[in-house]
Design a protein around this motif. Sequence first.
Motif, PDB file in Angstrom:
ATOM      1  N   ASP A  18      10.675  20.169  -7.768  1.00 38.61           N
ATOM      2  CA  ASP A  18      11.814  19.300  -7.456  1.00 38.61           C
ATOM      3  C   ASP A  18      12.429  19.644  -6.100  1.00 38.61           C
ATOM      4  O   ASP A  18      12.821  18.747  -5.342  1.00 38.61           O
ATOM      5  CB  ASP A  18      12.865  19.404  -8.559  1.00 38.61           C
ATOM      6  N   SER A  19      12.512  20.926  -5.776  1.00 39.10           N
ATOM      7  CA  SER A  19      13.060  21.338  -4.483  1.00 39.10           C
ATOM      8  C   SER A  19      12.164  20.869  -3.342  1.00 39.10           C
ATOM      9  O   SER A  19      12.639  20.367  -2.314  1.00 39.10           O
ATOM     10  CB  SER A  19      13.218  22.859  -4.422  1.00 39.10           C
ATOM     11  N   PHE A  20      10.862  21.007  -3.516  1.00 41.06           N
ATOM     12  CA  PHE A  20       9.911  20.579  -2.484  1.00 41.06           C
ATOM     13  C   PHE A  20       9.973  19.070  -2.274  1.00 41.06           C
ATOM     14  O   PHE A  20      10.007  18.580  -1.135  1.00 41.06           O
ATOM     15  CB  PHE A  20       8.489  20.996  -2.881  1.00 41.06           C
ATOM     16  N   LEU A  21       9.999  18.313  -3.359  1.00 44.11           N
ATOM     17  CA  LEU A  21      10.041  16.860  -3.251  1.00 44.11           C
ATOM     18  C   LEU A  21      11.339  16.395  -2.599  1.00 44.11           C
ATOM     19  O   LEU A  21      11.342  15.492  -1.754  1.00 44.11           O
ATOM     20  CB  LEU A  21       9.872  16.215  -4.625  1.00 44.11           C
ATOM     21  N   ALA A  22      12.451  17.013  -2.994  1.00 45.64           N
ATOM     22  CA  ALA A  22      13.737  16.634  -2.405  1.00 45.64           C
ATOM     23  C   ALA A  22      13.749  16.890  -0.898  1.00 45.64           C
ATOM     24  O   ALA A  22      14.234  16.067  -0.118  1.00 45.64           O
ATOM     25  CB  ALA A  22      14.873  17.389  -3.087  1.00 45.64           C
ATOM     26  N   ALA A  23      13.210  18.031  -0.480  1.00 43.23           N
ATOM     27  CA  ALA A  23      13.156  18.361   0.948  1.00 43.23           C
ATOM     28  C   ALA A  23      12.231  17.411   1.696  1.00 43.23           C
ATOM     29  O   ALA A  23      12.391  17.198   2.901  1.00 43.23           O
ATOM     30  CB  ALA A  23      12.688  19.801   1.128  1.00 43.23           C
ATOM     31  N   SER A  24      11.269  16.816   0.980  1.00 47.67           N
ATOM     32  CA  SER A  24      10.320  15.886   1.598  1.00 47.67           C
ATOM     33  C   SER A  24      10.784  14.439   1.483  1.00 47.67           C
ATOM     34  O   SER A  24      10.073  13.525   1.928  1.00 47.67           O
ATOM     35  CB  SER A  24       8.941  16.033   0.939  1.00 47.67           C
ATOM     36  N   GLY A  25      11.961  14.215   0.888  1.00 47.88           N
ATOM     37  CA  GLY A  25      12.467  12.855   0.720  1.00 47.88           C
ATOM     38  C   GLY A  25      11.727  12.055  -0.330  1.00 47.88           C
ATOM     39  O   GLY A  25      11.627  10.832  -0.244  1.00 47.88           O
ATOM     40  N   LEU A  28      10.733  11.349  -8.176  1.00 48.95           N
ATOM     41  CA  LEU A  28       9.835  11.039  -9.279  1.00 48.95           C
ATOM     42  C   LEU A  28      10.407   9.876 -10.085  1.00 48.95           C
ATOM     43  O   LEU A  28      11.621   9.795 -10.291  1.00 48.95           O
ATOM     44  CB  LEU A  28       9.664  12.252 -10.194  1.00 48.95           C
ATOM     45  N   PRO A  29       9.570   8.970 -10.563  1.00 49.88           N
ATOM     46  CA  PRO A  29      10.065   7.890 -11.423  1.00 49.88           C
ATOM     47  C   PRO A  29      10.637   8.452 -12.713  1.00 49.88           C
ATOM     48  O   PRO A  29      10.318   9.576 -13.121  1.00 49.88           O
ATOM     49  CB  PRO A  29       8.804   7.048 -11.699  1.00 49.88           C
ATOM     50  N   PRO A  78       0.833  -1.216   0.000  1.00 49.87           N
ATOM     51  CA  PRO A  78       0.000   0.000   0.000  1.00 49.87           C
ATOM     52  C   PRO A  78       0.860   1.255   0.000  1.00 49.87           C
ATOM     53  O   PRO A  78       2.006   1.253   0.439  1.00 49.87           O
ATOM     54  CB  PRO A  78      -0.799  -0.127   1.313  1.00 49.87           C
ATOM     55  N   LEU A  79       0.297   2.339  -0.526  1.00 48.31           N
ATOM     56  CA  LEU A  79       1.006   3.613  -0.537  1.00 48.31           C
ATOM     57  C   LEU A  79       1.394   4.005   0.882  1.00 48.31           C
ATOM     58  O   LEU A  79       0.597   3.884   1.815  1.00 48.31           O
ATOM     59  CB  LEU A  79       0.127   4.707  -1.150  1.00 48.31           C
ATOM     60  N   GLN A  80       2.629   4.466   1.027  1.00 52.44           N
ATOM     61  CA  GLN A  80       3.117   4.843   2.353  1.00 52.44           C
ATOM     62  C   GLN A  80       2.485   6.149   2.831  1.00 52.44           C
ATOM     63  O   GLN A  80       2.171   6.297   4.009  1.00 52.44           O
ATOM     64  CB  GLN A  80       4.650   5.001   2.308  1.00 52.44           C
ATOM     65  N   ARG A  81       2.319   7.095   1.915  1.00 55.88           N
ATOM     66  CA  ARG A  81       1.663   8.369   2.217  1.00 55.88           C
ATOM     67  C   ARG A  81       0.929   8.828   0.979  1.00 55.88           C
ATOM     68  O   ARG A  81       1.345   8.542  -0.136  1.00 55.88           O
ATOM     69  CB  ARG A  81       2.671   9.453   2.633  1.00 55.88           C
ATOM     70  N   ARG A 121       9.426   2.770  -2.123  1.00 52.89           N
ATOM     71  CA  ARG A 121      10.750   3.311  -2.450  1.00 52.89           C
ATOM     72  C   ARG A 121      10.817   4.820  -2.297  1.00 52.89           C
ATOM     73  O   ARG A 121      11.854   5.421  -2.566  1.00 52.89           O
ATOM     74  CB  ARG A 121      11.106   2.938  -3.894  1.00 52.89           C
ATOM     75  N   GLY A 122       9.713   5.431  -1.884  1.00 49.29           N
ATOM     76  CA  GLY A 122       9.683   6.878  -1.736  1.00 49.29           C
ATOM     77  C   GLY A 122       9.452   7.607  -3.038  1.00 49.29           C
ATOM     78  O   GLY A 122       9.666   8.812  -3.115  1.00 49.29           O
ATOM     79  N   GLN A 123       9.005   6.872  -4.064  1.00 48.70           N
ATOM     80  CA  GLN A 123       8.698   7.501  -5.344  1.00 48.70           C
ATOM     81  C   GLN A 123       7.225   7.886  -5.393  1.00 48.70           C
ATOM     82  O   GLN A 123       6.362   7.165  -4.878  1.00 48.70           O
ATOM     83  CB  GLN A 123       9.021   6.570  -6.505  1.00 48.70           C
ATOM     84  N   LEU A 124       6.947   9.007  -6.037  1.00 40.57           N
ATOM     85  CA  LEU A 124       5.566   9.440  -6.230  1.00 40.57           C
ATOM     86  C   LEU A 124       4.979   8.664  -7.406  1.00 40.57           C
ATOM     87  O   LEU A 124       5.521   8.703  -8.516  1.00 40.57           O
ATOM     88  CB  LEU A 124       5.514  10.940  -6.507  1.00 40.57           C
ATOM     89  N   VAL A 125       3.893   7.952  -7.163  1.00 37.45           N
ATOM     90  CA  VAL A 125       3.288   7.117  -8.205  1.00 37.45           C
ATOM     91  C   VAL A 125       1.791   7.379  -8.284  1.00 37.45           C
ATOM     92  O   VAL A 125       1.181   7.923  -7.360  1.00 37.45           O
ATOM     93  CB  VAL A 125       3.538   5.612  -7.944  1.00 37.45           C
TER      94      VAL A 125
END
Length: 219
Positions: free
Chosen positions: A179-186, A189-190, A45-48, A94-98
């Motif tokens: 990209d900056s926001f996603l990187a700061a949030s760990g 993107l695939p 399941p999706l982690q978040r 894996r921490g990727q947004l899907v």
Amino acid sequence: MLLRSDAGAIVEAVELPVERLAALPSGGLFSAFEVRGPLVILGPPLQRRLVELRPPPLVVLGLLVRLLDDLELLHRGGGAHGALNLDGIGLDERGQLVVRPVLHVAQDLSSLADIRAVGAILSALADRTKLEAAGVARASLLLSGLGAGSPRAGFLNARAARQALAVIVRGLRVEETRDSFLAASGVSLPRAPGAFRVRPVEAAAQAAGGASGGRASEA
């Protein structure tokens, strides 16, 4: 539904008719899956959920750029997703947004239905007031073109929507902000897909009819 795999892990699965199995895209943002008979095994399941990250409006638009890029490839090949919903967007193991298919949405397999779904996702994350406050001067044009709050969408497919979005966000650096926001949030993107190939209905029918007893058991 949640199932227990042969290895004992809890995985998420949905049951789809043959024509949906044939059309469901895999690659890029669209989460990889395994077909077992009528079931699509999506993995853990999706982690978040994306909504839990509370992305600011410009980040949302940056994410929209990528979603429309992937949809454009799908629409160009004659396919459509048909099950896009905010509930299915989030982080995998894996921490990727899907983006995963959501069954409770209307199963309309058309590019126009996909565009309306994108409009619903955008309006749920950043409405007109928030977008305009972030400096998006033509927010109402974007929302109406995507069919948000309207019975019709102005953009017929992802290409038209992507071209309009490029003009509307020009100078706002939405992809860099994303990209900056996603990187700061760990979050990552695939890799962008090169193309999508829609599975033939015949192949999906064979997969549905040739399922063996090695199917995951309900958790």
